[in-house]
Design a protein around this motif. Sequence first.
Motif: not given
Length: 404
Positions: A319-323, A159-166, A144-147
């Motif tokens: 869209h500032r939140i994208r999957h 900048h983008l904050h990106i949350i990813a499963p490991g 998931t990317s958040v701008l």
Amino acid sequence: MARPPLEVADILNRHGDAFLARHRLSRGQLKVIGAIRVCRTAALGGHVMRCGDCDHATIAYNSCRNRHCPRCQGAAAKDWLAHRQADLLPVPYYHLVFTLPAPIAAIAFQNKATVYGLLFRAAAETLTTIAADPKHLGARIGFTSVLHTWGSAMTQHPHLHIIAPGGGLSPDGSRWIACRPGFFLPVRVLSRLFRRLFLEGLAALHAAGQLACHGDLAPRAEARAFAAMLAPLRRADWVVYAKRPFGGPEAVLAYLARYTHRVAIANSRLVAMDRRGVSFRWKDYRARSSGKVWRKTMTVAAHEFIRRFLLHVLPDGFHRIRHYGLLASSRRAPTIAHVRQIIAAQAPISPVEADNAEARAEQNDPRGEYPPPCPCCGGRMILVERFAPGSAPRTILAVRIDTS
């Protein structure tokens, strides 16, 4: 929740008209100013709630629900996170940040949808390409990317904050490939590919005439000047870094709550509005890295505060939140279910552990309780009346007006 002593709405109500008289704003910026100024006031109407036990009543005015409004993001974040909880996987999660260099930020401000869209695409292609490489992970991942477009001082800092499963699915989709403990993907490799993909995309947009260059950037409209600006950026190190992995899936929800619906400045950071201007708290990360005092207070003129705040108004519909990948919206639910089955088969957990995980999820449910309990006795609040924008409630009661 008590109303903060100073809010962005207070600043706009006192200085907004003077700012509007001196500056030409976009329709989107005008819409944001108007929405914030009337948020949770009688201008938007509201409703009356009464306690079923002690008869205490309160008036709550409606929210503007504008995504740039500091007042409205708490409820929006809770609703969003309630839906995302179903997507969590029982694996470690990682946080990455992709940052655009300062020279690109000026171009981005004049071409928000175009450049920010390219930022999303370049970062996503970078992650999926490196993750798919057998030398690194060899798997299909999801994230998931958040701008965010601001720094702590509200200056332009995309900048983008990106949350990813490991980890990710094997190419044939039959097994889960976990990353090494404490290590997701090599940030130096990510940085170089991200730099190349973004600069190639930016050059292509310029060649196609899809980038506006006004004011100080007008000379960059010429192809040779634009290429000269990009040349040093091809040799510079671009900032891509990975933060420490999360403690577990539940920690991801708490973290996302702080990032997904954040705006340029929270009301809680405002300190004062006086003759000197507007004072707010900010974090000087350069001072932090050198061991100096880094939590500071900054004072700027009111019109400069408003200007900085409006820098970060996004175009309508953007869209500032994208999957992406496994978390892409089109087939997210069946894909997540499939991944859970694979992970459970590879590393089954005991019924006790499953019960504990379910209990933790319930305790961390981001939806909270709505309506909130009675502030007097804790009883259940009941809706007794709705009233239209600009009108007053008909209910004759001793009420407390809630504008928090």
